[in-house]
Scaffold this motif. Sequence first.
Motif, mmCIF file in Angstrom:
data_model
loop_
_atom_site.group_PDB
_atom_site.id
_atom_site.type_symbol
_atom_site.label_atom_id
_atom_site.label_comp_id
_atom_site.label_asym_id
_atom_site.label_seq_id
_atom_site.Cartn_x
_atom_site.Cartn_y
_atom_site.Cartn_z
ATOM 1 N N PRO A 14 -27.473 22.647 -17.633
ATOM 2 C CA PRO A 14 -28.182 23.802 -16.519
ATOM 3 C C PRO A 14 -28.050 24.948 -17.116
ATOM 4 N N GLU A 15 -29.547 25.735 -16.739
ATOM 5 C CA GLU A 15 -29.232 27.426 -16.624
ATOM 6 C C GLU A 15 -28.475 28.159 -15.855
ATOM 7 N N PHE A 16 -27.762 29.199 -16.064
ATOM 8 C CA PHE A 16 -27.599 29.720 -14.754
ATOM 9 C C PHE A 16 -28.188 31.280 -14.268
ATOM 10 N N ILE A 72 -28.057 19.037 -10.114
ATOM 11 C CA ILE A 72 -27.883 19.944 -11.664
ATOM 12 C C ILE A 72 -27.813 19.080 -12.626
ATOM 13 N N PRO A 89 -26.297 27.607 -11.077
ATOM 14 C CA PRO A 89 -27.575 26.718 -12.088
ATOM 15 C C PRO A 89 -28.598 26.513 -11.354
#
Length: 592
Positions: free
Chosen positions: A234-236, A230, A222
């Motif tokens: 979240p974006e990964f 976090i 993340p």
Amino acid sequence: MKLNKLFKQALTVVGLALLIISCEDEFGSIGTDIVGQVNFETEVAQDFDIAAYSRNYADASGFNGVQTNGSQIGVVGYYNDPTYGSTTSNFLSQVALSRTNPDFGDNTVDNPTVIDSVVFSLAYFATNEGTDDDGASTYTIDSIFGNTPGQMKLSVYRSNFFLNSLDPNSDFEDAALYFSNEIGDFAGVEGDLLFEVRDVNSDGEMEEGFVPSAEELVLKEPVLDDDGNIPEDPEFEVSDRLSPRIRLSYDNTTTVGADVVAYWQEAIINQENTGVLLNSNTFNDYFRGLYFKAEAIDDKGSTILFNLTGVDVTIYYSFEGDDDSGEPGESTDDGKGDISLSLNGVRAIGYTNDFGISPIGTTTFNDSQNTVDGEENLYLKGGDGSIALIDLFGADADADGVADQLEALRSCNILINEANLTFYVDQDDLADTGAGQLEPERLFIYDYENNSTLLDAAIDVTTGAIGPVDTRVNHLGRLTRETEGDLDSDGVSYKIRVTQHINDIVQNDSTNVRLALAVSQNVTLENTALIGGTGDLEDGQRVPLSSVISPEGTILHGSASPDEEKRLRLRIFYTLTEEIDPTSPCGIALGL
């Protein structure tokens, strides 16, 4: 033990090779002096008698197996050969800690060291075929074998069986030997279940087993917010790209993961300062190894060959205070550490064969072989299978200890340009014609009596762009196929050149030893394995370890094949250096 005692004396071998080359140069010079007197003929070919037959690894007492400890390559899986039957391969190995007598930080009741995650990884042999602009790679797997693709089970157990490096029956003076038919009888080998390899389907559900994949493994993490936390949604981003492998990651977010974490917490972290992690000896007695058990699902599965260095269990943990997971001899206080277990020490491969349909599947098979005239077919099977034995130059009618054809050939003044054995694949007897992908790409010939390679192997320095499969091809020719370059097309033949070996026998009166032919996964591997029931380490018969780790098999036309065009013979190409009476023993032997 190395396959070739000759290779132990590499300088001697090279010197002998140079001697032979220099002798041929001298012989050529003599020829130059008499060119005006003798009508030379070049590239004359003549076939000589041989007797070739097969043998499996059994005798009247039963199947004795073949030695499997010492391999640097692991084998696990299921292989269903349409001709020879099915084989299930299991693997057992000792393990080593990445560091002994570890310091896991404070690790007290008030400040315990706790595991964050446990990762099990088993990397396949794979070749990177290219990487795109985004960093994504495409791979081909070089180590998956089988014609029944589908899910299979793979379970990893903690073994409670102690693998000795020295044999207790010899008062620990001799090396311990482990054979392919023994692992199933080891008490406690199937201890605590540690990992089960299972695919996840498109619905997010666990499958019963898994199918090996050639896909690159992409790890993501993340993206943290500005405060280093976090976010809720979240974006990964990609954190790592790994070659194809089995990779299982466990943490406390699932019930299964929590159980795995708890097991390793007790097995490793909580054992600090108890003495069992003190050194490799105490650890091997405490944690005796990993046992990899394969099971077919609906008679489907594949056999996996894997690099031992690509297998590990890594434990990631959080701690208070200082630990020693950083640079050797230095302590760290960053609160995050890891320790791993890797395969090391003694290991063994176990084979369970269902040879009910197999032509080599009886304990009386060897007694049925015609060792004088040879057999119609030669049966080659890797693993706990079979090899072919070859006696050159036919009968010794006058019983003087030398084959009659060889005796006559030694009286000839000729220059041997090439000697070869061409083994034709008997596609009519293979049970699954059209399944060319099951046929072994390479065969290996060696001196069976002395457990050594031939001189031709020592001087063949050919190497290929794609690795061992294209190495030593002058001596040990690759399988030619009906459609060149198509590894799925049916095999035609293997050409094995034995020019230096024959020169040594004919020109230097070297012993005409019995040869053996085996399937090989890698013709550059020098290690060998003892055939069970043939003797001890010093005087027993051996087979290349590269054959022991191979699941593949084939059937070849033998020296008594009814197909005369494909019948196995020794073919010698030679140059005459003097006129020879066609009615003389030499002339008759040369077919003049």
